[in-house]
Design an enzyme around this catalytic site. Structure first.
Site, PDB file in Angstrom:
ATOM      1  N   THR A  51       0.853  -1.195   0.000  1.00  0.00           N
ATOM      2  CA  THR A  51       0.000   0.000   0.000  1.00  0.00           C
ATOM      3  C   THR A  51       0.891   1.248   0.000  1.00  0.00           C
ATOM      4  OG1 THR A  51      -0.179  -0.065   2.415  1.00  0.00           O
ATOM      5  CG2 THR A  51      -1.916  -1.174   1.150  1.00  0.00           C
ATOM      6  N   THR A  53       1.568   4.490   1.546  1.00  0.00           N
ATOM      7  CA  THR A  53       2.408   5.040   2.618  1.00  0.00           C
ATOM      8  C   THR A  53       3.314   3.969   3.212  1.00  0.00           C
ATOM      9  OG1 THR A  53       0.718   6.688   3.120  1.00  0.00           O
ATOM     10  CG2 THR A  53       2.375   6.295   4.807  1.00  0.00           C
ATOM     11  N   CYS A  54       2.780   2.767   3.366  1.00  0.00           N
ATOM     12  CA  CYS A  54       3.558   1.666   3.930  1.00  0.00           C
ATOM     13  C   CYS A  54       4.784   1.356   3.068  1.00  0.00           C
ATOM     14  CB  CYS A  54       2.684   0.420   4.056  1.00  0.00           C
ATOM     15  SG  CYS A  54       1.169   0.661   5.007  1.00  0.00           S
ATOM     16  N   SER A  55       4.600   1.419   1.750  1.00  0.00           N
ATOM     17  CA  SER A  55       5.656   1.056   0.808  1.00  0.00           C
ATOM     18  C   SER A  55       6.615   2.198   0.498  1.00  0.00           C
ATOM     19  CB  SER A  55       5.046   0.579  -0.514  1.00  0.00           C
ATOM     20  OG  SER A  55       4.308  -0.605  -0.323  1.00  0.00           O
TER      21      SER A  55
END
Length: 173
Positions: A51, A53-55
């Site tokens: 996803t 922001t996570c990535s």
């Protein structure tokens, strides 16, 4: 929030060359004690692998600051998500993660017992982890940075306090 981390079993995959073939991995149960007992651990949790922001920021930020965090007397850094072991492995591989350990909470057991399980049905994600980070010493939660606005189907994805820099500043203080 509990003062101790939940006692659960994580379903992980580990490389085992004795298996041979293109996919030399086997299932291995890893308990909370295996991860936290007698150690100083930084764990950060996020809504989902692959996803935005996570990535782009969350996981890469901890990977970039890994050595600085370890230099503060931390034994290891874990990235937890309510995703299966296969997805977590491929996501780490996709991002070139070499140091942060990927921890699948596929059934959401750890996340639920942490009180961090939220509905993300507005995004078609089902149940996922709220974004947070924590410092754990010998199974005891010393410091927890939980993003503001904890709620089911949160319309945005706050990312203000669970980042690597905030944790590093705390460790150095």
């Amino acid at each position: 929030m509990t003062s101790n981390v939940p006692n659960v079993v994580f379903k992980t995959r580990v490389r085992d060359e004795s298996i041979g073939g293109d996919n030399p991995f086997r299932w291995q149960d890893v308990s909370s004690d295996d991860i936290f007992k007698g150690k100083k651990i930084v764990l950060f949790s996020l809504p989902g692998s692959f996803t935005p922001t996570c990535s782009s920021t969350h996981l890469p930020g901890y990977e970039a600051k890994y050595q600085d965090i370890i230099d503060q007397g931390v034994d290891d850094v874990y990235c937890l998500s309510v995703n299966d072991a296969f997805t977590m492995f491929q996501w780490g591989k996709h991002l070139g993660i070499e140091h942060v350990k990927m921890l699948p909470d596929g059934n959401g057991d750890f996340t639920r017992l942490m009180g961090m399980l939220v509905k993300k049905e507005n995004l078609g994600f089902g149940y996922r982890s709220w974004r947070y980070s924590m410092l754990v010493e010998d199974g005891k939660i010393v410091k927890l940075f939980s993003e503001p606005g904890f709620s089911d189907n949160c319309p945005d994805d706050p990312f203000t306090v669970s980042d690597a820099d905030t944790m590093l500043d705390y460790l150095k203080s």
